[in-house]
Write a protein that holds these residues in place. Structure first.
Motif, PDB file in Angstrom:
ATOM      1  N   HIS A   1     -65.775   3.287 -30.344  1.00 31.34           N
ATOM      2  CA  HIS A   1     -65.685   2.617 -32.009  1.00 31.34           C
ATOM      3  C   HIS A   1     -64.297   1.721 -31.586  1.00 31.34           C
ATOM      4  CE1 HIS A   1     -68.888   4.907 -34.099  1.00 31.34           C
ATOM      5  NE2 HIS A   1     -68.295   6.512 -33.440  1.00 31.34           N
ATOM      6  N   ARG A   2     -64.485   0.864 -32.253  1.00 34.13           N
ATOM      7  CA  ARG A   2     -63.709   0.092 -32.194  1.00 34.13           C
ATOM      8  C   ARG A   2     -62.903   0.476 -33.499  1.00 34.13           C
ATOM      9  NH1 ARG A   2     -60.232  -4.443 -33.017  1.00 34.13           N
ATOM     10  NH2 ARG A   2     -59.563  -5.588 -31.523  1.00 34.13           N
ATOM     11  N   ILE A   3     -61.024   0.700 -33.079  1.00 28.44           N
ATOM     12  CA  ILE A   3     -60.395   0.979 -33.773  1.00 28.44           C
ATOM     13  C   ILE A   3     -59.388  -0.123 -34.380  1.00 28.44           C
ATOM     14  CG2 ILE A   3     -58.368   2.160 -34.672  1.00 28.44           C
ATOM     15  CD1 ILE A   3     -61.230   4.247 -34.425  1.00 28.44           C
ATOM     16  N   GLU A   4     -59.913  -0.783 -35.117  1.00 28.45           N
ATOM     17  CA  GLU A   4     -59.381  -2.216 -35.659  1.00 28.45           C
ATOM     18  C   GLU A   4     -57.943  -2.175 -35.795  1.00 28.45           C
ATOM     19  OE1 GLU A   4     -61.294  -4.522 -35.890  1.00 28.45           O
ATOM     20  OE2 GLU A   4     -62.995  -3.731 -35.920  1.00 28.45           O
ATOM     21  N   ARG A   5     -57.069  -1.362 -36.580  1.00 26.16           N
ATOM     22  CA  ARG A   5     -56.108  -0.341 -36.357  1.00 26.16           C
ATOM     23  C   ARG A   5     -54.901  -1.143 -35.486  1.00 26.16           C
ATOM     24  NH1 ARG A   5     -51.235  -1.454 -38.141  1.00 26.16           N
ATOM     25  NH2 ARG A   5     -50.030  -0.199 -39.688  1.00 26.16           N
ATOM     26  N   LEU A   6     -55.888   0.223 -34.528  1.00 29.62           N
ATOM     27  CA  LEU A   6     -54.551  -0.329 -33.470  1.00 29.62           C
ATOM     28  C   LEU A   6     -54.865  -1.183 -32.243  1.00 29.62           C
ATOM     29  CD1 LEU A   6     -54.366   4.023 -33.007  1.00 29.62           C
ATOM     30  CD2 LEU A   6     -52.970   2.534 -33.774  1.00 29.62           C
TER      31      LEU A   6
END
Length: 168
Positions: free
Chosen positions: A94-99
């Motif tokens: 998954h891609r963690i948008e915030r980080l």
């Protein structure tokens, strides 16, 4: 990477687990999925997933690239981005948008809408499922909107950092 024969008890997100078994299972599931779907699970793709599985923490593309470079698997950004893209497209990460980072999926192969709990203290990330995704889907349907992708991220403090805060 050297691993001992006995199980390694480590932390995933915020809970303990048998890390060696976890990594082994995830890589086998990825191998099986790619074979069944006639996808090329190249050495770089496999190693990229392995790197993300090793720490169960979110890593940026350049952190992954640095590890690939150290292991002689490539030094140009497209190498990492292509591998991450493949893993993302096939539900292994998954891609963690915030980080602006990536994390290995804790439920590969299952159709789920994950939520991420991000500790602002130690930067650990836990993947979880939340029922609000169903509520959001219903709201979207009621408004004639079709959701194609949802990312739910919450920031706070993990149990370990909360204990640390209480000691001060």
């Amino acid at each position: 990477m050297t691993t001992s024969r006995k199980s390694v008890d480590s932390v995933v997100g915020f809970s303990r687990h048998d890390h060696r078994r976890c990594v082994s299972r995830a890589l086998k599931e990825a191998d099986d999925y790619c074979q069944a779907n006639k996808l090329r699970f190249t050495e770089v793709r496999r190693r990229t997933l392995g790197i993300l599985l090793e720490s169960h923490s979110a890593m940026g593309a350049y952190d992954v690239l640095e590890r690939l470079k150290e292991e002689g698997l490539g030094s140009k950004p497209p190498i990492a981005y292509r591998a991450l893209g493949f893993l993302l497209d096939n539900g292994f990460i998954h891609r963690i948008e915030r980080l602006n980072a990536y994390i290995a999926c804790s439920q590969p192969g299952s159709n789920h809408e994950p939520a991420f709990l991000i500790c602002t203290g130690c930067k650990s990330v836990a993947e979880t499922a939340v029922s609000s995704a169903g509520t959001l889907s219903k709201c979207a349907r009621d408004n004639g909107f079709e959701i194609q992708h949802t990312t739910l991220e919450a920031e706070g403090h993990c149990p370990r950092c909360q204990q640390s805060d209480q000691r001060r």
